[in-house]
Motif scaffolding. Sequence first.
Motif, short mmCIF file in Angstrom:
data_model
loop_
_atom_site.label_atom_id
_atom_site.label_comp_id
_atom_site.label_asym_id
_atom_site.label_seq_id
_atom_site.Cartn_x
_atom_site.Cartn_y
_atom_site.Cartn_z
N ILE A 114 5.90 7.49 -0.85
CA ILE A 114 4.86 6.84 -1.66
C ILE A 114 3.52 7.53 -1.43
N GLN A 115 3.19 7.75 -0.18
CA GLN A 115 1.90 8.36 0.16
C GLN A 115 1.75 9.74 -0.47
N LYS A 116 2.79 10.54 -0.37
CA LYS A 116 2.74 11.89 -0.93
C LYS A 116 2.64 11.84 -2.45
N SER A 117 3.38 10.91 -3.04
CA SER A 117 3.41 10.80 -4.50
C SER A 117 2.06 10.34 -5.05
N MET A 118 1.36 9.50 -4.28
CA MET A 118 0.12 8.91 -4.78
C MET A 118 -1.13 9.68 -4.39
N GLU A 119 -1.01 10.64 -3.48
CA GLU A 119 -2.23 11.27 -2.95
C GLU A 119 -3.00 12.07 -3.99
N SER A 169 0.81 0.85 1.11
CA SER A 169 1.56 -0.25 1.70
C SER A 169 2.00 -1.24 0.63
N TYR A 170 1.11 -1.48 -0.32
CA TYR A 170 1.43 -2.40 -1.41
C TYR A 170 2.63 -1.90 -2.21
N ILE A 171 2.59 -0.61 -2.58
CA ILE A 171 3.69 -0.05 -3.37
C ILE A 171 4.99 -0.02 -2.55
#
Length: 210
Positions: A114-119, A169-171
């Motif tokens: 998620i973190q990598k996808s959203m950064e 964290s939400y996602i």
Amino acid sequence: ALKKGVSYAVESLGKENGYMNNALTKIVLPDNLQKTAELVRKAGGDKYVDDLVLAMNNAATEAAPKTAVVFSKSISDMSIDDAKKILAGSDNAATDYFRNTTTKDLETIISPIIQKSMENNDVAKYYDTFQSFYKENSGMLENEYVSGAASMLGYGDVLPSEKDEDINSYITNKSIDGIMVMIQEQEKVIREHPLAQNNDLIGKVFSAFE
């Protein structure tokens, strides 16, 4: 039967727009962003809101296939007593078993994806910056005068609270919720129609507990 439920969840959510096009799993904006989103849309920023929602759901879809290994381990680790409780339990007993045994491992696997996808999503960056600013200045922002003025102007629920999650964290949590919802849907089908599963063993075992 558990593998069948997991496969159904992972495959359906892992396909293109798996989360986005499913009313049961679509990830919407966090509560404290809903009011902000309304203001942005009124200012002609529909695309910004829609892009963030799409990015959130695409991130969850990207992570879904990676979760299969966690569920596989949970099934392998199951005891006879666990199996008995699931068979004789409520309509969502298997889903509850997975939620209790896999959530932490799912968070570990999903969160980095998620973190990598959203950064690279600017709106997500703004959200996290807003959250950080709030937590650093929560005393000032929770001042009775400031909060009262914000509420009077109709912006009271735009202000985040210290308990609000960062966007990743939400996602992550919503991604896990979506998988559990889909497993529960399949579990319900198997329990209600065990003989229609094209599997003699599933039909025999679950029929015995009807």
